[in-house]
Motif scaffolding. Structure first.
Motif: not given
Length: 735
Positions: A22, A25-26, A29, A37, A39, A268, A332-333, A336-337
């Motif tokens: 994570t 990848e993020y 962001q 970001s 988003r 976050k 992780s996706d 995070a989402n």
């Protein structure tokens, strides 16, 4: 306790992996503000603000400034080909329709179609003749595209203002000095972005890339399918601004983006907590070094995989690692989402974590077992030789061991392929070539097939002979035909057959000598031992006289010494044969050593009914030998001559230089008839010329002498000619 510790270690590794993935990848962001970001729609707002609101396109001005390039004129003309080709296509297109109308006797339709055809031809002809006409057509198309783009801008502008009603700004164009304001700049702001006009400048493009821009794609002669790039028609002029943009807190809470804003900060906080937990897990694992998971190797899965080659196990670990990485991406996706509002999302996350745990458990256990199986050089070498890659490489190496065989096989395959292709071509596409193909088939294909079948027959014959060798029938040789690879293999098999036959003969001889050795050792040890037992029993008689008692004791002493000598000689020859003996080499005068050996036996030589003829060279003969061991060689050979020489004959002893060697020779006429006895067997332990074994001696004299000579790098040869027995010993000399 052990299982709990394993679960704790594996769980810590899972947490570290999730945190690392994570973070990888993020991190960009979630380390930034929401409005900076991916988003947030804020970047979309600033990219479209200029073209839609602040500096929109002046449609009339753009229309007036339309330019048509010569290349566009040529492309327009030749889109469907040259003039003649297009006219021909039009005639073909209308020909069938006009013919059908004529058949139907529809005169009016015929006239209409003919007029329409002529009009199309006239238009095409005019396109190729009049540049002004073509330019007007292209300009018309461009105006249509401009109007369509202007209409789309107007439609997008209202939607844009509605979607971003929570944004207020006060911006000044640096080139014109004009100030633009929108919204209430006094409202509390969630986000503020300031541009000072120096280090920070807001650049707004003059074209909106997201507005609908589609060119005409109908394939009529009017549009001719020409596509135009917007930037070629509308000049893109960027404007620079200074000022401030604010996101109103109150207005933003009522916007569709607010839910995404809340989700962003929940994720976050979650990810930051996960990253902190990962650091704690790393510290915990490092503190409790060495890391070792207790693996049950008796587990069915591990026990099965443990039998596989190392490279296969590494491949399994690699595939498992790839699966683990894919699972980490998915997990992780999710983290995070996901909105965390539905039970299905929690279920997916738990399944992904469980799969990750199983991957980590399997990979960690396999790595530990792999390390244990390769923690020594011997284990690594053994594992390497069992790998599938090693076997494949070995197979490839043997595949190209005989290049001639490979070339023959490749040539045969190519020939068969070409023959099949040639037959197919001749049969399907070139019937006139059938005769040539048939001739080639008779003269080339059939002889090749016969040769191939002949080789197969020869291979079968070799295989049959090999089976007979395996079954022990070693009398018939394989016929060697020609000089092919198979002939060479047949010759090698013949040599192997001869080697096996000799080996079996030597094995039979070895078994016979082993039996004789046991028999001789038993006889030679039992003879003095029997005497010792007999005379010991006699000594138990109290009525013995003193002279008888002393006589018996003397016999016991003699037999005991005899038994001791036999046992010592046996141990000594065993040590020498095994090489388990050290030599104390130094320069020794062989002349002097031989004289000392002869002196030791001078009394026995004088008593013996034989004549000794000794010839010793006058030269100094120095050799690098162990003096004590070499004296034993001379002593054994002289004793052998004293025991086994026929009475009344002569014994010849000589020592001289022959090239770079010293040569010691002793010759005598044997007391016992040697007959057809194998000379090599005289070197064997407990082997004597006296087959009845009535003479004294251990039967080890020649064996000990042979071993000592071999240890010194010398040579000992025995020659028998009738009753003449000759021993020759050579050893390198030194200056």
């Amino acid at each position: 306790m052990r299982k709990f510790k394993n679960i704790l270690i594996l769980s810590s590794i899972c947490i570290i992996l999730i945190g690392a993935m994570t973070l990888f990848e993020y991190r960009h962001q979630f380390m930034n503000n929401f409005f900076e970001s991916d988003r947030s729609d804020y970047s979309n707002y600033t990219s479209r603000l200029g073209a839609l609101v602040l500096n929109p396109m002046d449609t009339d001005k753009v229309r007036r400034n339309i330019q048509v390039k010569n290349k566009e004129i040529e492309d327009y003309r030749h889109y469907n080909g040259s003039l003649s080709e297009q006219i021909s296509d039009i005639n073909v297109h209308y020909k069938e329709k006009i013919a059908e109308a004529k058949d139907a006797k529809a005169t009016s339709v015929v006239k209409a179609l003919t007029a329409e055809r002529d009009k199309e031809i006239k238009k095409i002809t005019k396109t190729f003749e009049d540049d002004k006409y073509v330019r007007a057509q292209i300009k018309k198309l461009k105006i249509e595209e401009i109007d369509r783009y202007a209409k789309n801008l107007e439609e997008d502008k209202q939607e844009f203002l509605n979607n971003f009603d929570y944004v207020a700004y006060e911006l000044t164009d640096l080139s014109t000095g004009q100030t633009y304001t929108h919204g209430n700049m006094q409202d509390p702001a969630l986000y503020t972005q300031k541009y000072d006009g120096k280090q920070q400048v807001l650049e707004l493009p003059g074209i909106d890339d997201e507005s609908s821009w589609t060119t005409s794609n109908d394939m009529t002669t009017e549009s001719r399918g020409i596509s135009y790039d917007l930037t070629d028609i509308v000049p893109s002029v960027s404007h620079s601004y200074k000022g401030e943009i604010r996101v109103s807190k109150t207005a933003f809470q009522n916007s569709p983006q607010y839910q995404e804003y809340q989700s962003f900060y929940i994720h976050k906080i979650l990810l930051i907590a996960l990253w902190i937990l990962s650091v704690i897990a790393v510290l915990a694992l490092v503190r409790n070094r060495p890391l070792k998971i207790n693996v049950n190797n008796d587990h069915f899965l591990f026990h099965t995989i443990h039998k596989w080659p190392i490279d296969i196990r590494l491949a399994i670990i690699g595939v498992s690692g790839m699966g683990m990485i894919m699972d980490l991406f998915i997990l992780s996706d999710f983290l995070a989402n996901s909105s965390f509002t539905m039970l299905a999302e929690y279920f997916k996350i738990m399944i992904a974590i469980l799969i990750l745990y199983l991957f980590v458990w399997f990979i960690t256990a396999q790595l530990q077992l792999l390390i244990e199986d390769m923690n020594t050089e011997e284990k690594r070498l053994s594992a390497y030789k069992k790998t599938l890659c090693f076997r494949i490489l070995e197979g490839i190496r043997y595949l190209f061991w005989s290049m001639s065989l490979i070339l023959q096989a490749m040539a045969l395959l190519i020939f068969i392929f070409l023959a099949g292709v040639g037959f197919a071509i001749a049969a399907l596409y070139a019937n006139e070539l059938i005769g040539i193909y048939f001739f080639l088939f008779i003269t080339v294909a059939i002889p090749t097939i016969i040769i191939f079948l002949h080789r197969i027959s020869y291979i079968n014959e070799i295989m049959k002979q090999t089976e007979e060798m395996v079954e022990g029938r070693l009398n018939s040789e394989i016929k060697v035909r020609g000089r092919s690879v198979f002939a060479k293999h047949a010759a090698n098999l013949n040599r192997l057959r001869e080697g096996v036959r000799i080996s079996l003969s030597e094995q039979a001889k070895s078994e016979r000598l082993k039996t004789e050795l046991i028999t001789n050792v038993s006889h030679d040890l039992r003879t003095p031992l029997t005497s010792i037992i007999t005379y010991t029993d006699l000594l138990k008689n109290p009525d013995l006289s003193e002279d008888e008692r002393n006589s018996y004791i003397a016999i016991l002493d003699k037999k005991s010494q005899r038994l001791k000598t036999l046992i010592e000689d046996l141990f000594e020859v065993s040590k020498m044969t095994s090489g388990n003996i050290e030599l104390q080499k130094q320069k020794v005068d062989l002349n002097q050593l031989l004289q000392q050996a002869l002196g030791e036996h001078e009394e026995d030589m004088e008593k013996a009914d034989m004549t000794f003829r000794v010839h010793i060279t006058d030269e100094i003969v120095m050799a690098y030998v162990d003096g004590q061991k070499w004296w034993r060689v001379l002593d054994n050979l002289i004793m052998n001559a004293l025991k086994y020489t026929m009475e009344g004959t002569r014994v010849y002893i000589s020592l001289e230089k022959v090239g770079q060697d010293a040569q010691f020779v002793i010759k005598n006429i044997t007391k016992y008839e040697l007959g057809d006895q194998n000379i090599e067997e005289l070197y064997e332990r407990f082997k004597r010329a006296d087959a009845s074994r009535h003479t004294d001696g251990s039967g080890l004299g020649l064996a000990i002498a042979q071993s000592i000579v071999d240890l010194h790098g010398g040579r000992m040869e025995i020659t028998v000619d009738g009753d003449l027995f000759k021993v020759t010993v050579t050893v390198p000399i030194v200056s």
